[in-house]
Motif scaffolding. Structure first.
Motif, short mmCIF file in Angstrom:
data_model
loop_
_atom_site.label_atom_id
_atom_site.label_comp_id
_atom_site.label_asym_id
_atom_site.label_seq_id
_atom_site.Cartn_x
_atom_site.Cartn_y
_atom_site.Cartn_z
N CYS A 226 22.87 72.73 101.10
CA CYS A 226 23.34 74.03 100.61
C CYS A 226 22.48 74.45 99.42
O CYS A 226 22.10 73.61 98.61
N HIS B 77 23.45 76.75 97.20
CA HIS B 77 24.26 77.23 96.08
C HIS B 77 24.48 76.10 95.08
O HIS B 77 24.27 74.92 95.40
N CYS C 257 27.58 75.76 93.08
CA CYS C 257 28.92 75.96 92.54
C CYS C 257 29.16 74.81 91.56
O CYS C 257 28.85 73.65 91.89
N TYR D 52 31.51 73.08 90.47
CA TYR D 52 32.44 71.97 90.74
C TYR D 52 31.98 71.10 91.90
O TYR D 52 32.57 70.06 92.17
N CYS D 53 30.92 71.51 92.60
CA CYS D 53 30.66 70.94 93.94
C CYS D 53 29.56 69.88 93.94
O CYS D 53 28.47 70.09 93.42
N THR E 62 25.71 69.81 97.06
CA THR E 62 24.28 70.05 96.91
C THR E 62 23.59 68.81 96.37
O THR E 62 22.46 68.49 96.76
N HIS F 216 29.70 82.37 103.00
CA HIS F 216 29.78 82.51 101.55
C HIS F 216 29.92 83.99 101.23
O HIS F 216 29.11 84.80 101.70
N ARG G 154 30.18 81.17 91.35
CA ARG G 154 30.30 81.61 92.73
C ARG G 154 29.43 82.83 93.07
O ARG G 154 29.13 83.08 94.23
FE1 F3S Z 1 27.59 75.07 98.60
FE2 F3S Z 1 29.45 73.52 97.56
FE3 F3S Z 1 29.30 76.01 96.82
S1 F3S Z 1 28.69 73.43 99.61
S2 F3S Z 1 28.57 77.09 98.60
S3 F3S Z 1 27.72 74.45 96.48
S4 F3S Z 1 31.17 74.92 97.31
#
Ligand code: F3S
Ligand code: SAM
Length: 428
Positions: free
Chosen positions: A145, A147, A149, A151-152, A155, A226, A265
């Motif tokens: 990915c 992006h 984000c 919290y994520c 990536t 997205h 986001r």
């Molecule tokens: Fe990608 Fe995680 Fe945001 S998979 S779109 S970085 S929630």
């Protein structure tokens, strides 16, 4: 004698797709699915760490395999998926009984490991993904990915977005259809980013068109979109192509602009509203599902209330709600995790209660109507399938409906599923 394997999978549909591919690759090498997981020669754990609870589950399962390895040292244990980050030495130290750690989607690495014959025999713990549902198959179109984000962890673990070439996707889809799939879901963390890294920069609409006319394929879905990237061209393709189901997975995550900004986001609540307006205008009757995180660092009661109002306003067909959990290495993990666990739990429950009422009302409108159901599999005494808008439907009927389209009149509609009878009703 053939070696046996088992694959245990947790996490997203991408992991399920990886596991299915892994199973196919192992079977191509001559491995057979083990009748009992603990007796398998090769045990593959395909893990997820998107939330702390998923990571705990994976860690518990890896620990539990210690005794299997003690009893049968020839068993080969492979851990793949998002648990496997950069710090391999730490993983090796923590789990010395694991033979190999492989990155997410590293099916080639698994094949290499299996080829080297580290194990003598393998098995399957739960949910053999290959045959989980032959009627509805997952086909990845993008790995990773682009992006960030805050919290994520995806990536960090799965790397930047990489699109698979259209001919490869068509080939995978064709194989799935030849094996009995009637519905294909195209997968990626953010499928709307598809193609920007390929020559000629095709997009997901091109992929939809490329597989649309496969003989024997009746339905196509895709996820996840997205909100900052879902294009009008893709919405138009959904409206135009008859096999593409009118269903969007469009995570909003929060209903407050400041929280969205701190989540990184890249859209506002108003942008999201306008996008939903465009979808509903172009694809009337489309169902829209979303993801929400509650208890992000600093989320106040007021900000949470704005999420609740937005859910009330948009009236989603499904909301996947998660309590925020800090993930190591992410930007948000450096913020104080300051919403107490009991507040997170209460907010999560509030979203679930609200959503139960809203979906109950949405589904209630289907009572008495006839819907088209693609029947996936038997479930106890009933058949189980889904509508084009992804609603789960059960009905009883003596015939074999697996892999067929049924017209079903809805006789009972609850928030999580619908009950019905095949029309025209059997006589007598
Ligand atoms: Fe990608 Fe995680 Fe945001 S998979 S779109 S970085 S929630
Ligand atoms: N690509 C999707 C998107 O655009 O949002 C989401 C992919 S993410 C792997 C799946 C879901 O897990 C997210 O939508 C989010 O709701 C949830 N999630 C991810 N990280 C989380 C975290 N740290 N705490 C709680 N939930 C999280």
């Amino acid at each position: 004698m053939s070696k046996s394997y088992t694959i245990w999978t947790i996490g997203c549909q991408m992991n399920l797709a990886d596991s299915r591919q892994a199973a196919e690759a192992l079977e191509a090498l001559g491995y057979i699915a083990a009748p009992a997981a603990e007796r398998a020669d090769l045990i593959v754990l395909n893990t997820c760490v998107v939330r702390q609870s998923a990571e705990d589950k994976a860690a518990g399962r890896i620990q539990s395999l210690k005794s299997v390895k003690r009893r049968r040292p020839s068993t080969s244990i492979v851990v793949m998926g998002c648990l496997v980050g950069d710090d391999l030495p730490a993983l090796r130290q923590r789990y010395p009984h694991v033979d190999a750690f492989l990155r997410p989607s590293d099916v080639a690495g698994l094949v290499e490991h299996a080829r080297r014959g580290i194990a003598e025999d393998l098995a399957c713990l739960e949910g053999a993904p290959r045959n989980a549902c032959p009627v509805a198959a997952y086909v990845p179109v993008m790995l990773g990915c682009d992006h960030h984000c805050t919290y994520c962890i995806v990536t960090l673990r799965r790397g930047p977005g990489r699109s698979l070439p259209i001919p490869q996707i068509v080939e995978e889809a064709g194989k799935a259809v030849a094996a009995g799939a009637r519905e294909i879901t195209l997968l990626g963390q953010n499928v709307d980013d598809y193609g920007h890294d390929l020559p000629g920069e095709p997009d997901l609409a091109d992929v939809l068109r490329a597989i649309h006319d496969l003989d024997g394929l009746w339905r196509i879905r895709f996820l996840t979109s997205h909100p900052a990237d879902l294009s009008d061209r893709l919405i138009a393709a959904v409206a135009e192509l008859p096999k593409v189901c009118p269903h969007f997975e469009l995570p909003i995550q929060a209903g407050d602009d400041l929280v969205l900004k701190r989540m990184g986001r890249g859209y506002t609540v108003d942008d999201y509203r306008r996008l939903v307006g465009r979808i509903r205008h172009s694809v009337p009757g489309a169902s829209i599902a979303t993801d929400v995180i509650v208890g992000f660092p600093g989320e106040s009661d007021e900000q949470f209330k704005r999420t609740m109002s937005l859910l009330e306003e948009i009236r989603f067909d499904a909301v996947h709600v998660a309590a925020y959990s800090p993930r190591p290495g992410t930007a948000a993990s450096r913020l104080a995790d300051d919403v107490p666990p009991e507040v997170k739990a209460a907010r999560r429950q509030a979203v679930e209660d609200l959503q139960e009422r809203i979906v109950g009302e949405i589904n209630g409108q289907l009572a008495g109507q006839a819907v088209e159901v693609l029947v996936e599999e038997p479930h106890k005494v009933r058949w189980k399938g889904r509508t084009r808008t992804n609603k789960l439907v059960f009905f009883e009927h003596p015939d074999d409906w697996q892999g067929k389209l049924a017209q079903v009149r809805i006789t009972w509609a609850g928030p999580w599923s619908l009950l019905g009878e095949v029309t025209p009703a059997p006589r007598g």
